[in-house]
Design a protein around this motif. Structure first.
Motif, PDB file in Angstrom:
ATOM      1  N   ALA A 309     -35.870 -24.448  13.039  1.00 24.93           N
ATOM      2  CA  ALA A 309     -36.882 -25.141  12.239  1.00 24.93           C
ATOM      3  C   ALA A 309     -36.968 -24.524  10.842  1.00 24.93           C
ATOM      4  O   ALA A 309     -36.997 -25.221   9.830  1.00 24.93           O
ATOM      5  N   PHE A 310     -37.001 -23.204  10.796  1.00 23.71           N
ATOM      6  CA  PHE A 310     -37.139 -22.483   9.522  1.00 23.71           C
ATOM      7  C   PHE A 310     -36.182 -21.312   9.551  1.00 23.71           C
ATOM      8  O   PHE A 310     -35.798 -20.852  10.620  1.00 23.71           O
ATOM      9  N   ARG A 311     -35.788 -20.864   8.379  1.00 22.24           N
ATOM     10  CA  ARG A 311     -34.980 -19.654   8.296  1.00 22.24           C
ATOM     11  C   ARG A 311     -35.515 -18.770   7.190  1.00 22.24           C
ATOM     12  O   ARG A 311     -36.106 -19.268   6.233  1.00 22.24           O
ATOM     13  N   GLY A 312     -35.279 -17.491   7.344  1.00 24.30           N
ATOM     14  CA  GLY A 312     -35.800 -16.588   6.329  1.00 24.30           C
ATOM     15  C   GLY A 312     -34.893 -15.402   6.118  1.00 24.30           C
ATOM     16  O   GLY A 312     -33.831 -15.302   6.729  1.00 24.30           O
ATOM     17  N   THR A 313     -35.346 -14.519   5.251  1.00 23.82           N
ATOM     18  CA  THR A 313     -34.595 -13.296   5.023  1.00 23.82           C
ATOM     19  C   THR A 313     -35.360 -12.132   5.659  1.00 23.82           C
ATOM     20  O   THR A 313     -36.574 -12.189   5.797  1.00 23.82           O
ATOM     21  N   ALA A 314     -34.619 -11.123   6.026  1.00 23.16           N
ATOM     22  CA  ALA A 314     -35.229  -9.943   6.647  1.00 23.16           C
ATOM     23  C   ALA A 314     -34.724  -8.716   5.904  1.00 23.16           C
ATOM     24  O   ALA A 314     -33.681  -8.771   5.257  1.00 23.16           O
ATOM     25  N   PRO A 315     -35.457  -7.605   5.984  1.00 18.60           N
ATOM     26  CA  PRO A 315     -34.966  -6.396   5.310  1.00 18.60           C
ATOM     27  C   PRO A 315     -33.670  -5.928   5.957  1.00 18.60           C
ATOM     28  O   PRO A 315     -33.648  -5.705   7.177  1.00 18.60           O
ATOM     29  N   ILE A 316     -32.617  -5.828   5.172  1.00 15.39           N
ATOM     30  CA  ILE A 316     -31.333  -5.478   5.782  1.00 15.39           C
ATOM     31  C   ILE A 316     -30.868  -4.081   5.411  1.00 15.39           C
ATOM     32  O   ILE A 316     -29.769  -3.695   5.727  1.00 15.39           O
ATOM     33  N   ASN A 317     -31.724  -3.309   4.720  1.00 17.63           N
ATOM     34  CA  ASN A 317     -31.358  -1.893   4.595  1.00 17.63           C
ATOM     35  C   ASN A 317     -32.318  -1.085   5.469  1.00 17.63           C
ATOM     36  O   ASN A 317     -33.440  -1.525   5.753  1.00 17.63           O
TER      37      ASN A 317
END
Ligand SMILES: O=c1ccn([C@@H]2O[C@H](COP(=O)(O)OP(=O)(O)O[C@H]3O[C@H](CO)[C@@H](O)[C@H](O)[C@H]3O)[C@@H](O)[C@H]2O)c(=O)[nH]1
Ligand SMILES: [Mn+2]
Length: 427
Positions: A309-317
């Motif tokens: 339904a939705f997509r997002g960004t996550a902290p990847i460091n």
């Protein structure tokens, strides 16, 4: 603010466009960018404060009975998901649903998901399991709300629904005291019951503030959010055609009122942030806000659509991820030692949910505490291994995997709220 569209459909002009839009309604939904007032000496209450300002401004400007909450780092990936969420709300008995939560899905995460950004255990096991009880917890984004549930009302027909546990398991005295434990808290405004005396309008300014526009919009939102009365089994339904009445066009006085409800002093001596709207004072305001609704007896639904339904960004460091999970773990501990601990829940909360929510916190702490321990020592290989084992992700073959610094903790950004009546409000 974009010019509000008129109520009448506006069909495309063939002469101006190479495509034939002559039978297409080309009106754009109203879009409002809202920025609340902040002043030194007034706590803005971060995201929860932003959301409450949005709820009030949108009540004045469009008063959609349903509200979609998306974080600024998420976007719509499947426009048809709205319809799926609304189907639950409009279904028979759907008027007892406070929100439909969609899973959080992320992009830009390395294939081995070394920092467990996908939160697979949480989103694909815990949340699905809670869906079989009273419903999933609210996780802050990708959530479709019933406006009236955010106002702190009890669900309709709350008196008909007995608590989810068997009465004989409790000593008589305890059961009686559970339901009378805190009359202020449990004696919510029973809008849906419509039994006359329980809807005490005189108390509204104390709860919602002094905007009479806002107070008048509350029964309208309740009525418009009811399921269609197209079957004898639908109780408290809305008659067909009731939503087709023309809306008032926004004029300067309405816009002025919307501005006044987002001023920094509006919430003074009201129940915004305590019993109404997003609840203040927790680093995980989302969990507390959803919990308060469950505690009143509302149910929620977990809606996993085939296409996200939705997509997002996550902290990847690693540092940002550790700060994030430290915040969540702090929130879990904070809730455990507060009045929002499900062990003290009212009798309206299902017994099985009461048992399971502390279990989920336990799981969450089990997963998150190792992250927290890692915070000061994230470079130690041994602790990194423990961290990865706890979050069920693989250790990368090459430890010097390139980290993109996409986000920093508490990154600036704004909430977006869609008022699900075709009009859009954003901050
Ligand atoms: O002072 C603030 C801080 C954050 N936000 C908003 O809060 C949202 C979430 O913040 P983010 O930094 O992305 O935190 P995350 O850890 O990624 O958020 C998760 O965890 C939060 C609870 O800790 C929930 O509120 C979020 O919905 C959930 O996605 C963002 O949209 C921000 O716009 C504010 O409006 N004001
Ligand atoms: Mn985020």
């Amino acid at each position: 603010m974009l010019k509000p569209p008129s109520d009448m459909p506006m069909y495309g002009n063939i002469e101006k466009s190479p495509l034939d839009f002559s039978e297409v309604d080309t009106r754009l939904p109203m879009l409002v960018y809202m920025s609340r007032e902040k002043r030194p000496g007034y706590d803005h209450n971060k995201k929860a404060g932003a959301m409450n300002a949005l709820v009030r401004a949108s009540a004045i400007m469009s008063n959609g009975p349903f509200i979609l909450n998306l974080d600024c780092d998420h976007y719509v990936y499947n426009s048809k998901a709205f319809r799926e969420g609304m189907c639950f709300m409009m279904d028979r008995g759907g008027d007892r649903l406070c929100y439909v939560q969609f899973p959080q899905r992320f992009e830009g995460i390395d294939p081995s998901d070394r920092y467990a950004n996908h939160n697979t255990v949480f989103f694909d096991i815990n949340m699905r399991a809670l869906d079989g009880l009273q419903g999933p917890v609210y996780v802050g984004t990708g959530c479709l709300f019933r406006r009236i549930a955010l106002y702190g009302f009890d669900p309709p027909r709350s008196k008909d629904h007995s608590p989810g546990f068997c009465g004989c398991c409790l000593p008589r005295g305890r059961k009686a005291s559970a339901s009378n434990a805190n009359p202020e808290e449990t004696m919510a405004l029973r809008m849906g019951d419509f039994d006359g005396d329980s809807m005490n309008l005189a108390t509204f300014p104390k709860k919602f503030g002094n905007s009479s526009f806002l107070i008048d919009s509350i029964p309208v939102a309740e009525f418009q959010g009811r399921p269609l009365a197209d079957h004898p089994s639908v109780k408290n339904g809305r008659p067909p055609g009731a939503l087709t009445i023309p809306r008032e066009i926004l004029d300067a006085s309405i816009v002025a009122e919307a501005i006044s409800v987002v001023s920094c002093w509006y919430e003074e001596k009201t129940e915004w942030g305590t019993r109404v709207g997003w609840i203040y004072g927790s680093v995980t305001e989302d969990v507390v806000t959803g919990y308060r609704m469950h505690n009143r007896g509302w149910k929620s639904v977990y809606c996993v659509t085939q296409r996200d339904a939705f997509r997002g960004t996550a902290p990847i460091n690693l540092t940002d991820r550790l700060h994030q999970v430290l915040r969540w773990a702090t929130g879990s501990v904070e809730i455990f030692f507060s009045r929002n601990n499900a062990l003290f829940a009212s009798s309206k909360m299902k017994g099985t949910t009461k048992d399971c929510i502390p279990q989920c916190w336990h799981i969450s702490l089990h997963i998150h505490l190792p992250h927290c321990l890692l915070l000061p020592s994230s470079t130690l290989p041994f602790l990194r291994a423990v961290h990865c084992a706890n979050t069920q992700c693989h250790l990368p073959d090459i430890p010097t995997y390139h980290h993109r610094h996409a986000l920093s903790p508490g990154h600036a950004g704004d909430q977006v709220v869609w008022n699900c009546t075709g009009r859009v409000v954003a901050k």
